[in-house]
Design an enzyme around this catalytic site. Sequence first.
Site, PDB file in Angstrom:
ATOM      1  N   GLU A 282       0.805  -1.223   0.000  1.00 58.96           N
ATOM      2  CA  GLU A 282       0.000   0.000   0.000  1.00 58.96           C
ATOM      3  C   GLU A 282       0.841   1.277   0.000  1.00 58.96           C
ATOM      4  O   GLU A 282       0.477   2.284  -0.590  1.00 58.96           O
ATOM      5  CB  GLU A 282      -0.929   0.032   1.231  1.00 58.96           C
ATOM      6  CG  GLU A 282      -2.027  -1.012   1.223  1.00 58.96           C
ATOM      7  CD  GLU A 282      -1.624  -2.266   1.998  1.00 58.96           C
ATOM      8  OE1 GLU A 282      -0.407  -2.476   2.174  1.00 58.96           O
ATOM      9  OE2 GLU A 282      -2.510  -3.025   2.411  1.00 58.96           O
ATOM     10  N   ASP A 324      25.572  19.639 -26.695  1.00 59.19           N
ATOM     11  CA  ASP A 324      26.005  20.802 -27.453  1.00 59.19           C
ATOM     12  C   ASP A 324      27.390  21.212 -26.961  1.00 59.19           C
ATOM     13  O   ASP A 324      27.739  20.962 -25.808  1.00 59.19           O
ATOM     14  CB  ASP A 324      25.051  21.983 -27.181  1.00 59.19           C
ATOM     15  CG  ASP A 324      24.080  22.179 -28.333  1.00 59.19           C
ATOM     16  OD1 ASP A 324      24.097  21.364 -29.259  1.00 59.19           O
ATOM     17  OD2 ASP A 324      23.310  23.147 -28.280  1.00 59.19           O
ATOM     18  N   ASP A 617      17.800  22.346 -32.197  1.00 62.29           N
ATOM     19  CA  ASP A 617      17.938  21.190 -31.309  1.00 62.29           C
ATOM     20  C   ASP A 617      16.597  20.542 -30.974  1.00 62.29           C
ATOM     21  O   ASP A 617      16.570  19.412 -30.473  1.00 62.29           O
ATOM     22  CB  ASP A 617      18.605  21.620 -29.993  1.00 62.29           C
ATOM     23  CG  ASP A 617      19.994  22.174 -30.201  1.00 62.29           C
ATOM     24  OD1 ASP A 617      20.760  21.568 -30.964  1.00 62.29           O
ATOM     25  OD2 ASP A 617      20.310  23.230 -29.625  1.00 62.29           O
ATOM     26  N   THR A 709       4.134   1.601  10.504  1.00 63.56           N
ATOM     27  CA  THR A 709       5.545   1.211  10.648  1.00 63.56           C
ATOM     28  C   THR A 709       6.265   1.252   9.304  1.00 63.56           C
ATOM     29  O   THR A 709       7.317   1.877   9.157  1.00 63.56           O
ATOM     30  CB  THR A 709       5.653  -0.194  11.266  1.00 63.56           C
ATOM     31  OG1 THR A 709       4.868  -0.241  12.447  1.00 63.56           O
ATOM     32  CG2 THR A 709       7.102  -0.515  11.599  1.00 63.56           C
TER      33      THR A 709
END
Length: 870
Positions: A282, A324, A617, A709
């Site tokens: 969970e 680049d 680019d 926990t």
Amino acid sequence: MFHNKDIQEIKEELKTSEKGLTSKQVEKNIMVYGKNVLPKKKKDSVFKIFFMQFKDPIIILLLFAILASVIIGEYIDAIAILFIILIDIVMGTYQENKANNTAEALEKLVTAKTRVIRDGKEMQIESSDVTVGDYLLLESGDKVPADARIVESHNLMVDEAILTGESLQVSKNSEIIKKDKIAISEQSNMLFSGTNIVTGRVQAIVIAIGLNTEIGKIADSINKAEEAKSPLTIRVEKFSKQISLLVLVVAAVITFLLIIKDVPNHEIFLSVIALAVSAMPEGLPLALTMALTIGSNKMAKKNVIVKKLNAVESLGSCTVIASDKTGTLTVNEQTAKKILLPNNNEYDIMGIGYETKGNISGNDIEYAKEIAFLGAINNEAVLDKDKMLGDSIDLAFLVLGKKAEVNLKNVNVIEKIPYESENKYSAVFYEKNGEMYCTIKGSLEKVKSFCGKCNLVNDEVTSSLLEKQNERLAKDGYRVIAIANGKISRKKQYTEKDIQGLTFMGMVGFIDPIRKEAIASIKECRNAGIKVLMITGDHPLTAYSIARDLKLADKYDLVTTGDEVEEYLAKGSGAFDDFIKGKTIFTRVTPLQKLEIVESLKRQGEFVAVTGDGVNDAPALKNANIGVAMGSGTDIARETADMIIIDDNFKSIVAGVKEGRVAYANIRKIVLFLISCGLAEVLFFCLSIIFNLPMPLVAIQLLWINVVTDGIQDFALSFEKAEQNIMKNKPRDPKEPLFDHDLFSEIILSGIVTGFLVFTVWYLLINVLHMDISLARGYIMALMVFIQNIHVFNCRSEKASAFSISIKSNKLILWGVLVSVLLQIIVMEVPLLSTFLQTSSIPFLHLLYLFLIALFVLIVLEIYKKIKYR
């Protein structure tokens, strides 16, 4: 095509003139061509981002778990799981929306203005109102608002780096080009939208706006490209299928065991659903989101803005970084580094970029200072604290002048001949100490033609003397500017005819210096198994010299050009892929070729990160596995990319890779912790059924352990720092599952050890000590809390000993242990809570026994790591 058309022909075609468009023509053209804007990708709303989170495979699994919990009447379980899902989704939505807003804030807030001629009058309008046929008036510092054909220009230099990738400015003029098909970089009579005027003035006719510009065509193509799934998405999808299969196997085993024992069908159904829900991790979606959010925040501190959380891990998975050169590996500031005199005297110039601090070293410094003086006089740039404007070479000469401490006070400039591309030189006629002089700077060939002798050398100016020097500088990657000077006769007006018999003074070598930190970052990539490629618009020799300094290439065979790329493209994908595999430096490549290079690397099984700042680019950024845009880049590049590097520095990219690896390592640690604990619960339940014992824990107790926990400790694991050798390991295969052999083995071992340990204690409590079931469950619950708080130390590293990792590197682990143990004591000691969780108070000595029993899990895992990874 307008580059091959006569100006008069263009005027007639576009129905414009020197007086510009009329108001009626403007209205008509805007109706026909639309506004001069590029369509931006629609920003996802907060609601869309929120509902997109529900597509996560594990979230879908947990929704089924909620449904199953409701069916068996475990409403508290259903509410708790729903609460966890909502926290996870809200966190993910907040983080992605925050990243989108940060990226959006990087865009310019001011509206660009442009000067045009309309109705015979000069006026200033918004760039979005520019239309086809407009007469543009541009000068130094202006951004070109649309594609345009040059009508008239003076000393025009344009920076087209965002479109072509070429770091040096190009000269432009109005001369017709008769070739039909010609590359953008060679269209010297055209201006392109988004580029910048560096020096000079120009009048031009707009021939295309919006999507019809060269930038627009690229923007349109990237909007149509599909987005690839990130490695984490692929892994989580596969992991979800594995979890689903595991739940089905568990359900089948439990059903089989219960049928053998003749348990009624209704009870079988309830038991199977309850155990299947307990097997569900969970807390995993929330833990994944936390790990990625923490990674994203760490990246932001290192100047990397992540637009989508999954991109955090994607950068850590890359096997190739195609970077680049300009501004990323270099500082993007031309710098004078060498002065070479005709007698081979050489001077080294310290300092990088436009920083004016730096010494000039060499013999007879006065000669070097004389050349610095001449470069500073023959100059059209502006350099002061508040303003830097002009050609990059002129700016570099001004910086050189400041380093040489030249004095221009006693100099009176009489006449200038500005730089023109056809002339290949600039000249200044000046008066100094009552004498008239002329100095010129430009290409070696042109400057030589005005000279009669060489300074410091008795010989006449010959090719053999100077061209060898020029060739040597060029081979070392320098851009060479030659300088001459000489006395001339005093006249009222000076022209080119008055430039003759000058003395050749020397040559200055310029280079765009590499970033100091880039070499170390590239080495770090190499150690991490990541190949770094350099893609640039520069000359091959210049690119090779820089690559050699960066230690990217040690031989010229690793360099290729756009022409060679095109040649091998024609030979088919097989030959092209083999060709690309052997290259590291790509020069003079077009946007389409850059895209083909990325596709080739992907076909070879590489996970490719591409950096870029220009429009050129954008296609490669879009089609790469992960696109990395520079903060100073164009809007299109930033919108296309998955993440943005604010400081444009390659070092930040490598820091991002490291944080991506840390995030993925932490995700694996969380999976190890949660799944092994879930497996242990399933195992001791199954053993209880086989040995006819009651269930060791009821649903509400399981939920407490799984949510409280587990939740505290998987949260703490999200903050784990980088392990020592994280950047010395090879990148993980993107196709490699989250459940690989190593992780699977460790989960099985720890799950089995924990499961048998808990069952053994349960068996002793019930069958040997004959303890009350309710009280015994309190012991088992406390034991599980101890085991999980000890096991979290095992999970801090898959390979390293728990004792080798300093607790100071993640104090949250220790706090998590203290908080979860304290909460367990509270629920045991407070009557209302103990009744709700069906537990009871346990004597301190017995708690100590349970703690010592829980240490067995730590001992077993330590022995396992010692044997396997010694």
